[in-house]
Design a protein around this motif. Structure first.
Motif, short mmCIF file in Angstrom:
data_model
loop_
_atom_site.label_atom_id
_atom_site.label_comp_id
_atom_site.label_asym_id
_atom_site.label_seq_id
_atom_site.Cartn_x
_atom_site.Cartn_y
_atom_site.Cartn_z
N ALA A 161 -20.54 -8.64 -1.90
CA ALA A 161 -19.94 -8.53 -3.23
C ALA A 161 -19.75 -9.93 -3.81
O ALA A 161 -19.67 -10.92 -3.05
CB ALA A 161 -18.59 -7.81 -3.15
N ALA A 162 -19.65 -10.01 -5.12
CA ALA A 162 -19.35 -11.29 -5.78
C ALA A 162 -17.93 -11.72 -5.40
O ALA A 162 -17.06 -10.89 -5.18
CB ALA A 162 -19.47 -11.13 -7.29
N ARG A 163 -17.73 -13.02 -5.32
CA ARG A 163 -16.41 -13.57 -5.00
C ARG A 163 -16.10 -14.68 -6.00
O ARG A 163 -16.22 -15.86 -5.70
CB ARG A 163 -16.40 -14.09 -3.57
CG ARG A 163 -16.69 -12.94 -2.60
CD ARG A 163 -16.30 -13.18 -1.18
NE ARG A 163 -14.96 -13.67 -1.03
CZ ARG A 163 -14.62 -14.52 -0.06
NH1 ARG A 163 -15.51 -14.95 0.80
NH2 ARG A 163 -13.38 -14.95 0.05
N PRO A 164 -15.71 -14.30 -7.24
CA PRO A 164 -15.49 -15.30 -8.27
C PRO A 164 -14.39 -16.31 -7.93
O PRO A 164 -14.47 -17.46 -8.36
CB PRO A 164 -15.14 -14.49 -9.51
CG PRO A 164 -14.81 -13.13 -9.03
CD PRO A 164 -15.50 -12.94 -7.72
N GLU A 165 -13.41 -15.91 -7.15
CA GLU A 165 -12.35 -16.86 -6.79
C GLU A 165 -12.90 -17.99 -5.93
O GLU A 165 -12.49 -19.15 -6.05
CB GLU A 165 -11.18 -16.15 -6.10
CG GLU A 165 -11.46 -15.56 -4.73
CD GLU A 165 -12.29 -14.26 -4.71
OE1 GLU A 165 -12.66 -13.84 -3.60
OE2 GLU A 165 -12.56 -13.67 -5.77
N VAL A 166 -13.87 -17.69 -5.06
CA VAL A 166 -14.51 -18.71 -4.24
C VAL A 166 -15.41 -19.58 -5.12
O VAL A 166 -15.41 -20.80 -5.00
CB VAL A 166 -15.32 -18.07 -3.08
CG1 VAL A 166 -16.12 -19.12 -2.32
CG2 VAL A 166 -14.40 -17.30 -2.15
N ALA A 167 -16.14 -18.94 -6.03
CA ALA A 167 -17.01 -19.68 -6.94
C ALA A 167 -16.21 -20.68 -7.74
O ALA A 167 -16.63 -21.84 -7.91
CB ALA A 167 -17.74 -18.71 -7.88
N ARG A 168 -15.07 -20.28 -8.24
CA ARG A 168 -14.26 -21.18 -9.08
C ARG A 168 -13.81 -22.40 -8.29
O ARG A 168 -13.84 -23.52 -8.81
CB ARG A 168 -13.06 -20.41 -9.64
CG ARG A 168 -12.31 -21.17 -10.70
CD ARG A 168 -11.54 -20.24 -11.58
NE ARG A 168 -10.55 -20.94 -12.38
CZ ARG A 168 -9.90 -20.38 -13.39
NH1 ARG A 168 -10.14 -19.12 -13.71
NH2 ARG A 168 -9.02 -21.06 -14.07
N LEU A 199 -17.42 -23.94 -14.35
CA LEU A 199 -15.96 -23.85 -14.21
C LEU A 199 -15.33 -23.56 -15.57
O LEU A 199 -14.46 -22.70 -15.69
CB LEU A 199 -15.40 -25.16 -13.63
CG LEU A 199 -13.88 -25.27 -13.59
CD1 LEU A 199 -13.27 -24.20 -12.69
CD2 LEU A 199 -13.48 -26.67 -13.12
N GLY A 200 -15.78 -24.28 -16.60
CA GLY A 200 -15.24 -24.06 -17.94
C GLY A 200 -15.44 -22.63 -18.41
O GLY A 200 -14.51 -22.01 -18.94
N MET A 203 -12.90 -24.47 -22.56
CA MET A 203 -13.75 -24.84 -23.69
C MET A 203 -13.93 -26.35 -23.76
O MET A 203 -15.01 -26.83 -24.12
CB MET A 203 -13.17 -24.31 -25.01
CG MET A 203 -13.31 -22.82 -25.18
SD MET A 203 -15.02 -22.20 -25.05
CE MET A 203 -15.85 -23.13 -26.33
N ASP A 204 -12.91 -27.11 -23.40
CA ASP A 204 -13.04 -28.58 -23.40
C ASP A 204 -14.15 -29.02 -22.44
O ASP A 204 -14.91 -29.94 -22.76
CB ASP A 204 -11.72 -29.25 -23.01
CG ASP A 204 -10.68 -29.19 -24.12
OD1 ASP A 204 -11.05 -28.88 -25.29
OD2 ASP A 204 -9.50 -29.46 -23.82
N LEU A 205 -14.24 -28.38 -21.28
CA LEU A 205 -15.30 -28.73 -20.33
C LEU A 205 -16.68 -28.40 -20.88
O LEU A 205 -17.61 -29.21 -20.77
CB LEU A 205 -15.08 -27.99 -19.00
CG LEU A 205 -13.86 -28.40 -18.17
CD1 LEU A 205 -13.72 -27.48 -16.96
CD2 LEU A 205 -13.97 -29.84 -17.75
N VAL A 206 -16.81 -27.23 -21.48
CA VAL A 206 -18.11 -26.82 -22.02
C VAL A 206 -18.47 -27.69 -23.22
O VAL A 206 -19.62 -28.16 -23.34
CB VAL A 206 -18.10 -25.32 -22.39
CG1 VAL A 206 -19.41 -24.91 -23.05
CG2 VAL A 206 -17.84 -24.47 -21.15
#
Length: 160
Positions: free
Chosen positions: A82-89, A107-108, A125-128
């Motif tokens: 399964a996807a693990r967005p918390e790990v990705a972040r 991350l942004g 949004m600042d990062l992007v």
């Protein structure tokens, strides 16, 4: 810190791949870029569990491309149950701190969407925006994607 003894399995893992002996030796010697490249070659050959091992080893020594790749794998659930967005972040944040702009873009976007952690629209949004203003094509693409999803402000049209 990893030692060459811990990476002694490089040759066995690379068996059957079209990679140079130099790459295998460099991965065995704990060179971060080589560990990442071996992981990428294994991923391309469909040997996902072994590739993950090498990506994780490279990420453990702060190889930013490995952090980014592992982040994408966890965000999308590629080769995982399964996807693990918390790990990705966490992975994207680590890469961003090390100055890897693609990690900052992902991350942004995750911050804007509230994926894998709290929603932080302006900080995300600042990062992007920073990436787009710096001429980073993937920053512009992400800004457009966020605008299409009505997650970006109207003034972002000028940046994109």
């Amino acid at each position: 810190m990893q030692t060459p003894a811990q990476n002694s399995d490089a040759a066995a893992d690379a068996q059957g791949l079209a990679v140079s002996a130099h790459l295998v030796d460099a991965a065995r010697d704990c060179r971060p870029a080589a560990m990442y490249q071996l992981g990428a070659a294994l991923w391309g050959a469909g040997r996902y569990p072994v590739a993950m091992k090498w990506f994780k080893r490279a990420a453990a020594v702060r190889e930013v491309n490995a952090l980014y790749t592992l982040g994408l794998i966890h965000l999308n659930g590629w080769g995982l149950p399964a996807a693990r967005p918390e790990v990705a972040r966490v992975l994207f944040e680590a890469g961003h701190i090390l100055g890897h702009r693609p990690c900052g873009i992902e991350l942004g976007a995750m911050m804007v969407r509230g994926q894998g952690g709290p929603k932080r629209v302006e900080a995300g949004m600042d990062l992007v925006r920073a990436a787009a203003r710096a001429g980073e094509t993937s920053g512009w693409s992400m800004l457009v994607e966020l605008m299409k999803a009505n997650l970006a402000a109207s003034e972002d049209r000028d940046v994109a």
